[in-house]
Design a protein around this motif. Structure first.
Motif, PDB file in Angstrom:
ATOM      1  N   ALA A 174      66.369   5.120   4.718  1.00  0.00           N
ATOM      2  CA  ALA A 174      67.641   5.840   4.641  1.00  0.00           C
ATOM      3  C   ALA A 174      67.707   6.711   3.390  1.00  0.00           C
ATOM      4  O   ALA A 174      68.244   7.825   3.429  1.00  0.00           O
ATOM      5  N   LEU A 175      67.161   6.214   2.295  1.00  0.00           N
ATOM      6  CA  LEU A 175      67.136   7.000   1.061  1.00  0.00           C
ATOM      7  C   LEU A 175      66.368   8.303   1.279  1.00  0.00           C
ATOM      8  O   LEU A 175      66.794   9.378   0.840  1.00  0.00           O
ATOM      9  N   GLU A 176      65.241   8.198   1.966  1.00  0.00           N
ATOM     10  CA  GLU A 176      64.438   9.383   2.258  1.00  0.00           C
ATOM     11  C   GLU A 176      65.213  10.350   3.158  1.00  0.00           C
ATOM     12  O   GLU A 176      65.244  11.568   2.914  1.00  0.00           O
ATOM     13  N   VAL A 177      65.855   9.821   4.180  1.00  0.00           N
ATOM     14  CA  VAL A 177      66.581  10.658   5.138  1.00  0.00           C
ATOM     15  C   VAL A 177      67.800  11.302   4.487  1.00  0.00           C
ATOM     16  O   VAL A 177      68.026  12.519   4.627  1.00  0.00           O
ATOM     17  N   PHE A 178      68.595  10.516   3.771  1.00  0.00           N
ATOM     18  CA  PHE A 178      69.797  11.055   3.139  1.00  0.00           C
ATOM     19  C   PHE A 178      69.449  12.089   2.059  1.00  0.00           C
ATOM     20  O   PHE A 178      70.147  13.094   1.916  1.00  0.00           O
ATOM     21  N   SER A 179      68.404  11.829   1.288  1.00  0.00           N
ATOM     22  CA  SER A 179      68.055  12.752   0.207  1.00  0.00           C
ATOM     23  C   SER A 179      67.523  14.072   0.753  1.00  0.00           C
ATOM     24  O   SER A 179      67.663  15.115   0.108  1.00  0.00           O
ATOM     25  N   ASN A 180      66.929  14.049   1.950  1.00  0.00           N
ATOM     26  CA  ASN A 180      66.382  15.266   2.541  1.00  0.00           C
ATOM     27  C   ASN A 180      67.373  16.001   3.431  1.00  0.00           C
ATOM     28  O   ASN A 180      67.346  17.237   3.508  1.00  0.00           O
ATOM     29  N   HIS A 181      68.237  15.254   4.118  1.00  0.00           N
ATOM     30  CA  HIS A 181      69.123  15.869   5.110  1.00  0.00           C
ATOM     31  C   HIS A 181      70.597  15.838   4.711  1.00  0.00           C
ATOM     32  O   HIS A 181      71.411  16.482   5.386  1.00  0.00           O
ATOM     33  N   GLY A 182      70.944  15.130   3.627  1.00  0.00           N
ATOM     34  CA  GLY A 182      72.348  14.969   3.291  1.00  0.00           C
ATOM     35  C   GLY A 182      73.011  13.967   4.222  1.00  0.00           C
ATOM     36  O   GLY A 182      72.424  13.528   5.219  1.00  0.00           O
ATOM     37  N   TYR A 183      74.251  13.612   3.911  1.00  0.00           N
ATOM     38  CA  TYR A 183      74.941  12.616   4.730  1.00  0.00           C
ATOM     39  C   TYR A 183      75.187  13.140   6.145  1.00  0.00           C
ATOM     40  O   TYR A 183      74.956  12.437   7.134  1.00  0.00           O
ATOM     41  N   ARG A 184      75.651  14.378   6.249  1.00  0.00           N
ATOM     42  CA  ARG A 184      75.999  14.919   7.558  1.00  0.00           C
ATOM     43  C   ARG A 184      74.777  15.100   8.449  1.00  0.00           C
ATOM     44  O   ARG A 184      74.850  14.918   9.667  1.00  0.00           O
ATOM     45  N   GLY A 185      73.658  15.485   7.869  1.00  0.00           N
ATOM     46  CA  GLY A 185      72.459  15.715   8.662  1.00  0.00           C
ATOM     47  C   GLY A 185      71.688  14.461   9.006  1.00  0.00           C
ATOM     48  O   GLY A 185      70.821  14.477   9.888  1.00  0.00           O
ATOM     49  N   ALA A 186      71.992  13.377   8.315  1.00  0.00           N
ATOM     50  CA  ALA A 186      71.296  12.110   8.571  1.00  0.00           C
ATOM     51  C   ALA A 186      71.854  11.438   9.822  1.00  0.00           C
ATOM     52  O   ALA A 186      73.047  11.514  10.102  1.00  0.00           O
ATOM     53  N   THR A 187      70.989  10.785  10.562  1.00  0.00           N
ATOM     54  CA  THR A 187      71.412  10.034  11.752  1.00  0.00           C
ATOM     55  C   THR A 187      70.723   8.673  11.748  1.00  0.00           C
ATOM     56  O   THR A 187      69.688   8.481  11.099  1.00  0.00           O
ATOM     57  N   LEU A 188      71.301   7.744  12.495  1.00  0.00           N
ATOM     58  CA  LEU A 188      70.683   6.427  12.616  1.00  0.00           C
ATOM     59  C   LEU A 188      69.329   6.531  13.310  1.00  0.00           C
ATOM     60  O   LEU A 188      68.412   5.761  13.015  1.00  0.00           O
ATOM     61  N   ASP A 189      69.189   7.478  14.221  1.00  0.00           N
ATOM     62  CA  ASP A 189      67.908   7.661  14.902  1.00  0.00           C
ATOM     63  C   ASP A 189      66.821   8.075  13.909  1.00  0.00           C
ATOM     64  O   ASP A 189      65.690   7.583  13.978  1.00  0.00           O
ATOM     65  N   LEU A 190      67.162   8.983  13.002  1.00  0.00           N
ATOM     66  CA  LEU A 190      66.202   9.409  11.985  1.00  0.00           C
ATOM     67  C   LEU A 190      65.827   8.248  11.070  1.00  0.00           C
ATOM     68  O   LEU A 190      64.667   8.064  10.712  1.00  0.00           O
ATOM     69  N   ILE A 191      66.825   7.462  10.683  1.00  0.00           N
ATOM     70  CA  ILE A 191      66.577   6.322   9.799  1.00  0.00           C
ATOM     71  C   ILE A 191      65.707   5.290  10.504  1.00  0.00           C
ATOM     72  O   ILE A 191      64.758   4.745   9.932  1.00  0.00           O
ATOM     73  N   ALA A 192      66.026   5.017  11.763  1.00  0.00           N
ATOM     74  CA  ALA A 192      65.248   4.040  12.540  1.00  0.00           C
ATOM     75  C   ALA A 192      63.798   4.492  12.678  1.00  0.00           C
ATOM     76  O   ALA A 192      62.863   3.697  12.519  1.00  0.00           O
ATOM     77  N   ALA A 193      63.604   5.767  12.991  1.00  0.00           N
ATOM     78  CA  ALA A 193      62.241   6.289  13.154  1.00  0.00           C
ATOM     79  C   ALA A 193      61.474   6.185  11.844  1.00  0.00           C
ATOM     80  O   ALA A 193      60.289   5.816  11.834  1.00  0.00           O
ATOM     81  N   ARG A 194      62.140   6.509  10.743  1.00  0.00           N
ATOM     82  CA  ARG A 194      61.476   6.450   9.439  1.00  0.00           C
ATOM     83  C   ARG A 194      61.123   5.006   9.076  1.00  0.00           C
ATOM     84  O   ARG A 194      60.074   4.737   8.480  1.00  0.00           O
ATOM     85  N   ALA A 195      62.005   4.065   9.420  1.00  0.00           N
ATOM     86  CA  ALA A 195      61.784   2.653   9.082  1.00  0.00           C
ATOM     87  C   ALA A 195      60.814   1.975  10.044  1.00  0.00           C
ATOM     88  O   ALA A 195      60.305   0.884   9.743  1.00  0.00           O
ATOM     89  N   GLY A 196      60.563   2.593  11.194  1.00  0.00           N
ATOM     90  CA  GLY A 196      59.710   1.966  12.197  1.00  0.00           C
ATOM     91  C   GLY A 196      60.400   0.823  12.900  1.00  0.00           C
ATOM     92  O   GLY A 196      59.754  -0.125  13.364  1.00  0.00           O
ATOM     93  N   LEU A 197      61.737   0.907  12.997  1.00  0.00           N
ATOM     94  CA  LEU A 197      62.527  -0.125  13.660  1.00  0.00           C
ATOM     95  C   LEU A 197      63.371   0.529  14.740  1.00  0.00           C
ATOM     96  O   LEU A 197      63.571   1.742  14.746  1.00  0.00           O
ATOM     97  N   SER A 198      63.893  -0.274  15.653  1.00  0.00           N
ATOM     98  CA  SER A 198      64.762   0.263  16.692  1.00  0.00           C
ATOM     99  C   SER A 198      66.170   0.472  16.128  1.00  0.00           C
ATOM    100  O   SER A 198      66.559  -0.145  15.141  1.00  0.00           O
ATOM    101  N   LYS A 199      66.931   1.341  16.788  1.00  0.00           N
ATOM    102  CA  LYS A 199      68.310   1.577  16.357  1.00  0.00           C
ATOM    103  C   LYS A 199      69.154   0.297  16.451  1.00  0.00           C
ATOM    104  O   LYS A 199      69.919  -0.006  15.520  1.00  0.00           O
TER     105      LYS A 199
END
Length: 205
Positions: free
Chosen positions: A25-50
């Protein structure tokens, strides 16, 4: 009457998964901001399901607030470490150096903080008011005392802190630009020397 059941500590797997989620999530939020971040992006980055993400956190805002809470603890530590009994010039410069080191070691955290503040700090406002402001007030009082004792030049303590934050965090928030414009192999070494000279000249009585 039976005692309430003790609170169970998270298992190693749970601790690992929470860490995976927060780091992703840190990677996603720092690159996309809060509005651009999604749970799908975070899940994909973490290698976990939503659904697995939602087992540990209520949603995107819960993850974001957790990261901000952790960030504030580390972000404010160097300010708390300024020693009132130390040499004023060296204490201020040590704070500058520590903030510069954090821009090198914690660039994602710096961008996370910057993105939150640029949006008006909707999730961090309570921390700014109840945690940051009293600490800045105390630090400003300390610096004013050093100025009154003739140990530092007469500057506005709060604007001094703003200048330190702006000049040190620039190297994290605008890292891509810095790397294009600078030919130095070790940007940090040059930045440290420059900021040391700048603030020393500013603060010499």
């Amino acid at each position: 009457m039976n005692d309430p059941s003790p609170i169970r500590k998270p298992s190693r797997i749970q601790q690992r998964n929470r860490k995976l989620i927060l780091d992703a999530a840190l990677e996603v939020f720092s690159n996309h901001g809060y509005r651009g971040a999604t749970l799908d992006l975070i899940a994909a980055r973490a290698g976990l399901s939503k659904p697995n993400i939602l087992y540990y956190f209520e949603g995107k805002e819960d993850i974001h607030v957790t990261l901000l809470n952790q960030l504030m603890d580390s972000w404010l530590a160097p300010l708390r470490e300024i020693d009132p009994m130390g040499d004023p010039m060296e204490e201020v410069l040590a704070y500058v150096h520590r903030k510069l080191e954090m821009s090198r070691d914690l660039p994602r955290e710096s961008r996370l903080f910057a993105n939150e503040v640029l949006q008006g700090a909707p999730r961090m406002a309570p921390h700014l008011e109840t945690v940051l402001k009293p600490l800045v007030d105390d630090t400003a009082d300390l610096i004013e005392g050093w100025i009154a004792a003739g140990k530092l030049a007469a500057v506005d303590p709060r604007h001094l802190l703003f200048s330190i934050w702006a000049t040190t965090q620039h190297y994290a928030d605008f890292d891509a630009q810095v790397r294009v414009l600078m030919d130095e192999a070790d940007v940090q070494e040059g930045a440290r020397a420059h900021l040391d000279m700048m603030f020393r000249r500013l603060l010499v009585p």
